[in-house]
Design a protein around this motif. Sequence first.
Motif, PDB file in Angstrom:
ATOM      1  N   MET A   1      63.063 -36.141 -87.213  1.00 50.58           N
ATOM      2  CA  MET A   1      61.722 -36.202 -86.667  1.00 50.58           C
ATOM      3  C   MET A   1      60.711 -35.571 -87.617  1.00 50.58           C
ATOM      4  O   MET A   1      59.618 -36.080 -87.786  1.00 50.58           O
ATOM      5  CB  MET A   1      61.705 -35.504 -85.301  1.00 50.58           C
ATOM      6  N   HIS A   2      61.100 -34.437 -88.224  1.00 49.22           N
ATOM      7  CA  HIS A   2      60.192 -33.764 -89.156  1.00 49.22           C
ATOM      8  C   HIS A   2      59.929 -34.632 -90.382  1.00 49.22           C
ATOM      9  O   HIS A   2      58.839 -34.616 -90.933  1.00 49.22           O
ATOM     10  CB  HIS A   2      60.766 -32.412 -89.601  1.00 49.22           C
ATOM     11  N   LYS A   3      60.929 -35.388 -90.793  1.00 52.36           N
ATOM     12  CA  LYS A   3      60.776 -36.262 -91.965  1.00 52.36           C
ATOM     13  C   LYS A   3      59.762 -37.368 -91.674  1.00 52.36           C
ATOM     14  O   LYS A   3      58.946 -37.717 -92.523  1.00 52.36           O
ATOM     15  CB  LYS A   3      62.137 -36.859 -92.330  1.00 52.36           C
ATOM     16  N   ILE A   4      59.792 -37.890 -90.451  1.00 57.82           N
ATOM     17  CA  ILE A   4      58.846 -38.943 -90.066  1.00 57.82           C
ATOM     18  C   ILE A   4      57.421 -38.385 -90.029  1.00 57.82           C
ATOM     19  O   ILE A   4      56.486 -39.011 -90.541  1.00 57.82           O
ATOM     20  CB  ILE A   4      59.234 -39.547 -88.696  1.00 57.82           C
ATOM     21  N   LEU A   5      57.256 -37.201 -89.464  1.00 58.58           N
ATOM     22  CA  LEU A   5      55.930 -36.586 -89.412  1.00 58.58           C
ATOM     23  C   LEU A   5      55.404 -36.282 -90.806  1.00 58.58           C
ATOM     24  O   LEU A   5      54.219 -36.472 -91.086  1.00 58.58           O
ATOM     25  CB  LEU A   5      55.969 -35.313 -88.561  1.00 58.58           C
ATOM     26  N   LEU A   6      56.274 -35.814 -91.678  1.00 57.58           N
ATOM     27  CA  LEU A   6      55.865 -35.528 -93.057  1.00 57.58           C
ATOM     28  C   LEU A   6      55.443 -36.812 -93.763  1.00 57.58           C
ATOM     29  O   LEU A   6      54.428 -36.840 -94.461  1.00 57.58           O
ATOM     30  CB  LEU A   6      57.013 -34.849 -93.818  1.00 57.58           C
ATOM     31  N   THR A   7      56.185 -37.876 -93.559  1.00 53.18           N
ATOM     32  CA  THR A   7      55.847 -39.164 -94.169  1.00 53.18           C
ATOM     33  C   THR A   7      54.504 -39.674 -93.650  1.00 53.18           C
ATOM     34  O   THR A   7      53.662 -40.138 -94.422  1.00 53.18           O
ATOM     35  CB  THR A   7      56.951 -40.205 -93.883  1.00 53.18           C
ATOM     36  N   LEU A   8      54.286 -39.570 -92.332  1.00 52.36           N
ATOM     37  CA  LEU A   8      53.013 -40.006 -91.759  1.00 52.36           C
ATOM     38  C   LEU A   8      51.845 -39.181 -92.282  1.00 52.36           C
ATOM     39  O   LEU A   8      50.776 -39.716 -92.582  1.00 52.36           O
ATOM     40  CB  LEU A   8      53.070 -39.939 -90.235  1.00 52.36           C
ATOM     41  N   ALA A   9      52.033 -37.885 -92.413  1.00 51.74           N
ATOM     42  CA  ALA A   9      50.987 -37.019 -92.948  1.00 51.74           C
ATOM     43  C   ALA A   9      50.669 -37.383 -94.392  1.00 51.74           C
ATOM     44  O   ALA A   9      49.503 -37.406 -94.805  1.00 51.74           O
ATOM     45  CB  ALA A   9      51.404 -35.556 -92.847  1.00 51.74           C
ATOM     46  N   LEU A  10      51.695 -37.670 -95.175  1.00 47.46           N
ATOM     47  CA  LEU A  10      51.504 -38.059 -96.573  1.00 47.46           C
ATOM     48  C   LEU A  10      50.732 -39.373 -96.666  1.00 47.46           C
ATOM     49  O   LEU A  10      49.796 -39.500 -97.455  1.00 47.46           O
ATOM     50  CB  LEU A  10      52.852 -38.181 -97.276  1.00 47.46           C
ATOM     51  N   LEU A  11      51.107 -40.343 -95.840  1.00 43.46           N
ATOM     52  CA  LEU A  11      50.411 -41.630 -95.847  1.00 43.46           C
ATOM     53  C   LEU A  11      48.954 -41.485 -95.411  1.00 43.46           C
ATOM     54  O   LEU A  11      48.067 -42.117 -95.983  1.00 43.46           O
ATOM     55  CB  LEU A  11      51.136 -42.631 -94.948  1.00 43.46           C
ATOM     56  N   ALA A  12      48.697 -40.649 -94.415  1.00 45.80           N
ATOM     57  CA  ALA A  12      47.324 -40.424 -93.969  1.00 45.80           C
ATOM     58  C   ALA A  12      46.495 -39.781 -95.078  1.00 45.80           C
ATOM     59  O   ALA A  12      45.334 -40.131 -95.291  1.00 45.80           O
ATOM     60  CB  ALA A  12      47.313 -39.546 -92.715  1.00 45.80           C
ATOM     61  N   GLY A  13      47.086 -38.851 -95.799  1.00 48.45           N
ATOM     62  CA  GLY A  13      46.391 -38.210 -96.911  1.00 48.45           C
ATOM     63  C   GLY A  13      46.070 -39.188 -98.019  1.00 48.45           C
ATOM     64  O   GLY A  13      44.983 -39.177 -98.595  1.00 48.45           O
ATOM     65  N   LEU A  14      47.013 -40.070 -98.325  1.00 46.01           N
ATOM     66  CA  LEU A  14      46.780 -41.084 -99.367  1.00 46.01           C
ATOM     67  C   LEU A  14      45.686 -42.055 -98.940  1.00 46.01           C
ATOM     68  O   LEU A  14      44.833 -42.426 -99.742  1.00 46.01           O
ATOM     69  CB  LEU A  14      48.072 -41.843 -99.669  1.00 46.01           C
ATOM     70  N   ALA A  15      45.690 -42.465 -97.680  1.00 42.41           N
ATOM     71  CA  ALA A  15      44.661 -43.382 -97.182  1.00 42.41           C
ATOM     72  C   ALA A  15      43.289 -42.731 -97.247  1.00 42.41           C
ATOM     73  O   ALA A  15      42.304 -43.367 -97.619  1.00 42.41           O
ATOM     74  CB  ALA A  15      44.988 -43.809 -95.756  1.00 42.41           C
ATOM     75  N   ALA A  16      43.194 -41.455 -96.905  1.00 46.97           N
ATOM     76  CA  ALA A  16      41.919 -40.747 -96.969  1.00 46.97           C
ATOM     77  C   ALA A  16      41.431 -40.648 -98.408  1.00 46.97           C
ATOM     78  O   ALA A  16      40.239 -40.788 -98.683  1.00 46.97           O
ATOM     79  CB  ALA A  16      42.060 -39.355 -96.354  1.00 46.97           C
ATOM     80  N   GLN A  17      42.332 -40.426 -99.354  1.00 49.03           N
ATOM     81  CA  GLN A  17      41.955 -40.329-100.765  1.00 49.03           C
ATOM     82  C   GLN A  17      41.442 -41.668-101.281  1.00 49.03           C
ATOM     83  O   GLN A  17      40.446 -41.733-101.993  1.00 49.03           O
ATOM     84  CB  GLN A  17      43.142 -39.860-101.607  1.00 49.03           C
ATOM     85  N   VAL A  18      42.108 -42.760-100.907  1.00 46.18           N
ATOM     86  CA  VAL A  18      41.667 -44.091-101.338  1.00 46.18           C
ATOM     87  C   VAL A  18      40.282 -44.376-100.785  1.00 46.18           C
ATOM     88  O   VAL A  18      39.409 -44.849-101.491  1.00 46.18           O
ATOM     89  CB  VAL A  18      42.679 -45.173-100.880  1.00 46.18           C
ATOM     90  N   GLN A  19      40.050 -44.054 -99.507  1.00 42.77           N
ATOM     91  CA  GLN A  19      38.745 -44.290 -98.909  1.00 42.77           C
ATOM     92  C   GLN A  19      37.671 -43.430 -99.575  1.00 42.77           C
ATOM     93  O   GLN A  19      36.566 -43.888 -99.813  1.00 42.77           O
ATOM     94  CB  GLN A  19      38.804 -44.000 -97.415  1.00 42.77           C
ATOM     95  N   ALA A  20      37.993 -42.202 -99.932  1.00 45.97           N
ATOM     96  CA  ALA A  20      37.025 -41.317-100.586  1.00 45.97           C
ATOM     97  C   ALA A  20      36.671 -41.817-101.978  1.00 45.97           C
ATOM     98  O   ALA A  20      35.570 -41.604-102.459  1.00 45.97           O
ATOM     99  CB  ALA A  20      37.581 -39.896-100.655  1.00 45.97           C
ATOM    100  N   ASP A  21      37.622 -42.481-102.646  1.00 46.02           N
ATOM    101  CA  ASP A  21      37.380 -42.996-103.989  1.00 46.02           C
ATOM    102  C   ASP A  21      36.458 -44.220-103.986  1.00 46.02           C
ATOM    103  O   ASP A  21      35.936 -44.593-105.008  1.00 46.02           O
ATOM    104  CB  ASP A  21      38.704 -43.375-104.667  1.00 46.02           C
ATOM    105  N   GLU A  22      36.287 -44.851-102.846  1.00 47.96           N
ATOM    106  CA  GLU A  22      35.515 -46.081-102.746  1.00 47.96           C
ATOM    107  C   GLU A  22      34.090 -45.788-102.282  1.00 47.96           C
ATOM    108  O   GLU A  22      33.699 -46.153-101.193  1.00 47.96           O
ATOM    109  CB  GLU A  22      36.200 -47.056-101.798  1.00 47.96           C
ATOM    110  N   GLU A  23      33.321 -45.120-103.112  1.00 50.86           N
ATOM    111  CA  GLU A  23      31.932 -44.852-102.768  1.00 50.86           C
ATOM    112  C   GLU A  23      31.083 -46.061-103.123  1.00 50.86           C
ATOM    113  O   GLU A  23      31.328 -46.751-104.105  1.00 50.86           O
ATOM    114  CB  GLU A  23      31.436 -43.627-103.515  1.00 50.86           C
ATOM    115  N   ALA A  24      30.067 -46.284-102.324  1.00 44.82           N
ATOM    116  CA  ALA A  24      29.180 -47.419-102.554  1.00 44.82           C
ATOM    117  C   ALA A  24      28.337 -47.175-103.797  1.00 44.82           C
ATOM    118  O   ALA A  24      27.881 -46.076-104.054  1.00 44.82           O
ATOM    119  CB  ALA A  24      28.282 -47.629-101.345  1.00 44.82           C
ATOM    120  N   ILE A  25      28.124 -48.250-104.551  1.00 41.23           N
ATOM    121  CA  ILE A  25      27.265 -48.223-105.732  1.00 41.23           C
ATOM    122  C   ILE A  25      25.985 -48.970-105.355  1.00 41.23           C
ATOM    123  O   ILE A  25      26.045 -50.065-104.812  1.00 41.23           O
ATOM    124  CB  ILE A  25      27.949 -48.938-106.914  1.00 41.23           C
ATOM    125  N   ALA A  26      24.847 -48.379-105.626  1.00 49.83           N
ATOM    126  CA  ALA A  26      23.565 -49.013-105.312  1.00 49.83           C
ATOM    127  C   ALA A  26      23.266 -50.117-106.321  1.00 49.83           C
ATOM    128  O   ALA A  26      23.374 -49.918-107.529  1.00 49.83           O
ATOM    129  CB  ALA A  26      22.454 -47.974-105.329  1.00 49.83           C
TER     130      ALA A  26
END
Length: 78
Positions: free
Chosen positions: A1-26
């Motif tokens: 169970m802990h392994k699944i939670l760790l994997t989900l946390a890692l994936l959520a962190g990666l998704a947040a980083q990808v979204q943060a990298d995609e800033e709009a350009i004017a």
Amino acid sequence: MHKILLTLALLAGLAAQVQADEEAIAYRYGMTLDIAEIVSITPVADVCGVVPVEMTYLDSHGAKHILQYSEFGTGCSN
């Protein structure tokens, strides 16, 4: 169970980083754009005036970009 939670946390962190990298350009007049595919365009606001709009697109190399530009709103009537 802990392994699944760790994997989900890692994936959520990666998704947040990808979204943060995609800033709009004017957009600037005369800017050269490499648009191979439009992914999405935000809806134009129902106001009478100029409003910001964002277009997400893929370039010819498959990289995702977000372009912000101005468009006249749809709330004006004649």
